[in-house]
Write a protein that holds these residues in place. Structure first.
Motif, PDB file in Angstrom:
ATOM      1  N   HIS A  96      24.711  -1.691  14.144  1.00 22.53           N
ATOM      2  CA  HIS A  96      23.167  -1.891  14.227  1.00 22.53           C
ATOM      3  C   HIS A  96      22.747  -2.976  13.324  1.00 22.53           C
ATOM      4  CE1 HIS A  96      22.031   1.476  16.654  1.00 22.53           C
ATOM      5  NE2 HIS A  96      22.845   2.416  15.578  1.00 22.53           N
ATOM      6  N   PHE A  97      23.421  -3.137  12.080  1.00 21.66           N
ATOM      7  CA  PHE A  97      22.994  -4.249  11.168  1.00 21.66           C
ATOM      8  C   PHE A  97      24.083  -4.203  10.084  1.00 21.66           C
ATOM      9  CE2 PHE A  97      21.296  -2.661   7.433  1.00 21.66           C
ATOM     10  CZ  PHE A  97      20.179  -1.401   7.792  1.00 21.66           C
ATOM     11  N   GLY A  98      24.082  -5.370   9.515  1.00 23.94           N
ATOM     12  CA  GLY A  98      25.037  -5.485   8.163  1.00 23.94           C
ATOM     13  C   GLY A  98      24.021  -6.053   7.087  1.00 23.94           C
ATOM     14  N   CYS A  99      24.901  -5.967   5.937  1.00 28.89           N
ATOM     15  CA  CYS A  99      23.916  -6.446   4.506  1.00 28.89           C
ATOM     16  C   CYS A  99      24.935  -7.446   4.025  1.00 28.89           C
ATOM     17  CB  CYS A  99      23.744  -5.102   3.873  1.00 28.89           C
ATOM     18  SG  CYS A  99      22.316  -5.723   2.542  1.00 28.89           S
ATOM     19  N   THR A 100      24.483  -8.548   3.592  1.00 26.29           N
ATOM     20  CA  THR A 100      25.391  -9.707   3.044  1.00 26.29           C
ATOM     21  C   THR A 100      24.530 -10.180   1.704  1.00 26.29           C
ATOM     22  OG1 THR A 100      24.374 -11.395   4.043  1.00 26.29           O
ATOM     23  CG2 THR A 100      26.099 -10.418   5.050  1.00 26.29           C
ATOM     24  N   VAL A 101      25.317 -10.519   0.710  1.00 26.26           N
ATOM     25  CA  VAL A 101      25.057 -11.391  -0.282  1.00 26.26           C
ATOM     26  C   VAL A 101      25.656 -12.366  -0.363  1.00 26.26           C
ATOM     27  CG1 VAL A 101      25.154 -11.292  -2.935  1.00 26.26           C
ATOM     28  CG2 VAL A 101      24.794  -9.103  -1.855  1.00 26.26           C
ATOM     29  N   ASN A 102      24.919 -13.454  -0.394  1.00 25.64           N
ATOM     30  CA  ASN A 102      25.368 -14.976  -0.262  1.00 25.64           C
ATOM     31  C   ASN A 102      26.305 -15.019   0.796  1.00 25.64           C
ATOM     32  OD1 ASN A 102      23.940 -15.753  -2.679  1.00 25.64           O
ATOM     33  ND2 ASN A 102      25.571 -15.228  -3.948  1.00 25.64           N
ATOM     34  N   ASP A 103      26.029 -14.423   1.931  1.00 24.83           N
ATOM     35  CA  ASP A 103      26.861 -14.585   3.122  1.00 24.83           C
ATOM     36  C   ASP A 103      28.213 -13.740   3.079  1.00 24.83           C
ATOM     37  OD1 ASP A 103      25.085 -16.173   4.553  1.00 24.83           O
ATOM     38  OD2 ASP A 103      25.871 -18.018   3.772  1.00 24.83           O
ATOM     39  N   SER A 104      28.413 -13.229   1.975  1.00 25.04           N
ATOM     40  CA  SER A 104      29.421 -12.056   1.709  1.00 25.04           C
ATOM     41  C   SER A 104      29.230 -10.898   2.179  1.00 25.04           C
ATOM     42  CB  SER A 104      29.814 -12.208   0.402  1.00 25.04           C
ATOM     43  OG  SER A 104      30.186 -13.349   0.030  1.00 25.04           O
ATOM     44  N   PRO A 105      29.869 -10.242   3.225  1.00 21.01           N
ATOM     45  CA  PRO A 105      29.752  -8.769   3.617  1.00 21.01           C
ATOM     46  C   PRO A 105      29.487  -7.645   2.667  1.00 21.01           C
ATOM     47  CG  PRO A 105      31.761  -9.554   4.267  1.00 21.01           C
ATOM     48  CD  PRO A 105      31.008 -10.538   3.443  1.00 21.01           C
ATOM     49  N   ILE A 106      28.456  -6.947   2.685  1.00 24.99           N
ATOM     50  CA  ILE A 106      28.288  -5.631   1.692  1.00 24.99           C
ATOM     51  C   ILE A 106      28.807  -4.403   2.402  1.00 24.99           C
ATOM     52  CG2 ILE A 106      26.941  -4.208   0.248  1.00 24.99           C
ATOM     53  CD1 ILE A 106      25.183  -6.562  -0.033  1.00 24.99           C
ATOM     54  N   PHE A 107      28.038  -3.999   3.785  1.00 28.17           N
ATOM     55  CA  PHE A 107      28.550  -2.956   4.461  1.00 28.17           C
ATOM     56  C   PHE A 107      27.861  -3.051   5.832  1.00 28.17           C
ATOM     57  CE2 PHE A 107      24.241  -2.119   2.213  1.00 28.17           C
ATOM     58  CZ  PHE A 107      23.569  -1.793   3.358  1.00 28.17           C
ATOM     59  N   HIS A 108      28.218  -2.298   6.794  1.00 30.79           N
ATOM     60  CA  HIS A 108      27.691  -2.353   7.968  1.00 30.79           C
ATOM     61  C   HIS A 108      26.940  -0.820   8.339  1.00 30.79           C
ATOM     62  CE1 HIS A 108      30.198  -5.859   8.180  1.00 30.79           C
ATOM     63  NE2 HIS A 108      29.330  -6.306   9.076  1.00 30.79           N
ATOM     64  N   LEU A 109      26.406  -0.796   9.360  1.00 25.52           N
ATOM     65  CA  LEU A 109      25.686   0.721   9.553  1.00 25.52           C
ATOM     66  C   LEU A 109      25.801   0.690  11.164  1.00 25.52           C
ATOM     67  CD1 LEU A 109      23.735   3.050   8.605  1.00 25.52           C
ATOM     68  CD2 LEU A 109      21.850   1.706   9.395  1.00 25.52           C
ATOM     69  N   ILE A 110      25.912   2.194  11.401  1.00 26.25           N
ATOM     70  CA  ILE A 110      25.784   2.351  12.895  1.00 26.25           C
ATOM     71  C   ILE A 110      25.659   3.761  13.040  1.00 26.25           C
ATOM     72  CG2 ILE A 110      28.561   2.705  13.135  1.00 26.25           C
ATOM     73  CD1 ILE A 110      28.176   1.441  16.084  1.00 26.25           C
ATOM     74  N   ASP A 111      25.298   4.079  14.126  1.00 28.47           N
ATOM     75  CA  ASP A 111      25.046   5.852  14.645  1.00 28.47           C
ATOM     76  C   ASP A 111      25.917   5.906  15.631  1.00 28.47           C
ATOM     77  OD1 ASP A 111      23.479   4.671  16.525  1.00 28.47           O
ATOM     78  OD2 ASP A 111      21.679   6.023  15.982  1.00 28.47           O
ATOM     79  N   SER A 112      25.870   7.478  16.162  1.00 26.00           N
ATOM     80  CA  SER A 112      26.654   7.722  17.204  1.00 26.00           C
ATOM     81  C   SER A 112      26.286   7.525  18.453  1.00 26.00           C
ATOM     82  CB  SER A 112      26.942   9.222  16.860  1.00 26.00           C
ATOM     83  OG  SER A 112      27.878   9.947  17.826  1.00 26.00           O
ATOM     84  N   PRO A 113      25.249   7.601  18.715  1.00 19.42           N
ATOM     85  CA  PRO A 113      24.785   7.223  20.101  1.00 19.42           C
ATOM     86  C   PRO A 113      24.851   5.612  20.499  1.00 19.42           C
ATOM     87  CG  PRO A 113      23.093   8.428  18.989  1.00 19.42           C
ATOM     88  CD  PRO A 113      23.989   8.034  17.878  1.00 19.42           C
ATOM     89  N   ALA A 114      24.868   4.798  19.432  1.00 17.77           N
ATOM     90  CA  ALA A 114      25.082   3.382  19.563  1.00 17.77           C
ATOM     91  C   ALA A 114      26.689   3.211  20.077  1.00 17.77           C
ATOM     92  CB  ALA A 114      24.845   2.555  18.567  1.00 17.77           C
ATOM     93  N   ARG A 115      27.580   3.908  19.111  1.00 21.49           N
ATOM     94  CA  ARG A 115      28.922   3.875  19.535  1.00 21.49           C
ATOM     95  C   ARG A 115      29.397   4.354  20.908  1.00 21.49           C
ATOM     96  NH1 ARG A 115      32.279   4.693  14.428  1.00 21.49           N
ATOM     97  NH2 ARG A 115      30.709   3.771  12.848  1.00 21.49           N
ATOM     98  N   TYR A 116      28.462   5.439  21.293  1.00 30.24           N
ATOM     99  CA  TYR A 116      28.854   5.842  22.632  1.00 30.24           C
ATOM    100  C   TYR A 116      28.489   5.065  23.573  1.00 30.24           C
ATOM    101  CZ  TYR A 116      28.019   8.950  26.754  1.00 30.24           C
ATOM    102  OH  TYR A 116      27.920   9.431  27.927  1.00 30.24           O
ATOM    103  N   GLU A 117      27.522   4.522  23.438  1.00 35.08           N
ATOM    104  CA  GLU A 117      26.897   3.172  24.694  1.00 35.08           C
ATOM    105  C   GLU A 117      27.955   2.228  24.658  1.00 35.08           C
ATOM    106  OE1 GLU A 117      24.797   3.753  27.031  1.00 35.08           O
ATOM    107  OE2 GLU A 117      24.292   5.614  26.019  1.00 35.08           O
TER     108      GLU A 117
END
Length: 190
Positions: free
Chosen positions: A44-65
């Motif tokens: 769904h989205f990611g979070c970065t600091v100075n273009d360096s990745p911190i984490f990513h977020l997803i949920d089950s329905p999005a993965r299924y699709e």
């Protein structure tokens, strides 16, 4: 319910990220290379600091699709806090490979994070992986064996009261800690 989680993460990122280049992007899809081919991991989205990745977020329905595009008659399986989804591990490896570009990990081991809600959306799972860079290289080159990846999982309550002091809740403090950690790593950019 997922929009509340987005709002909380965005609020945490912006509150902690004053004077830092924090980004919460809707297309947070990291790429992983396997045997010379590049694959996007849907998030769904990611979070970065100075273009360096911190984490990513997803949920089950999005993965299924996403998976249903490849296997049309695929049965839906809810994501839970006990099992580890293969896409989570792929995302951790992709983040580790990306981190190699912007930081110097201790002993070539990189720390990456994936967040996903439980089936009730009342809790958020923080999956952390310590990934040897050699693992990303082995996947990219098509090796049959990989260096071990260490995983840890933490379950975090998502507050139900929209009027609570968000800075006092555990989720806010964890997001703030992840941002601080990534800020320090991005300062060691090679």
């Amino acid at each position: 319910m997922l929009s509340k989680i987005y709002d909380l993460i965005d609020y945490a990122a912006q509150s902690v990220g004053i004077d830092r280049q924090i980004s919460v992007v809707n297309d947070g899809s990291p790429k992983i290379e396997v045997n010379g081919e590049s694959f996007s991991i849907p998030f769904h989205f990611g979070c970065t600091v100075n273009d360096s990745p911190i984490f990513h977020l997803i949920d089950s329905p999005a993965r299924y699709e996403e998976r249903r595009q490849l296997i049309p008659d695929l049965k839906y399986v809810a994501q839970d806090e006990v099992s580890t989804d293969a896409l989570d591990v792929a995302a951790l490896i992709a983040q580790a490979a990306n981190q190699k570009e912007w930081s110097s990990g201790s002993d070539g081991i990189y720390k990456a994070h994936v967040l996903y809600p439980t089936a009730t959306y009342k809790e958020l799972v923080l999956l952390t992986g310590w990934v040897p860079y050699k693992t990303a290289v082995a996947l990219r080159e098509g090796h049959e064996t990989l260096e071990p990846i260490t995983l840890s999982r933490e379950i975090i309550d998502v507050p139900c009261d929209p009027h609570c002091d968000w800075k006092e809740i555990v989720l806010f403090q964890i997001i703030a800690g992840l941002i601080d950690e990534s800020t320090k790593l991005s300062a060691t950019r090679v």
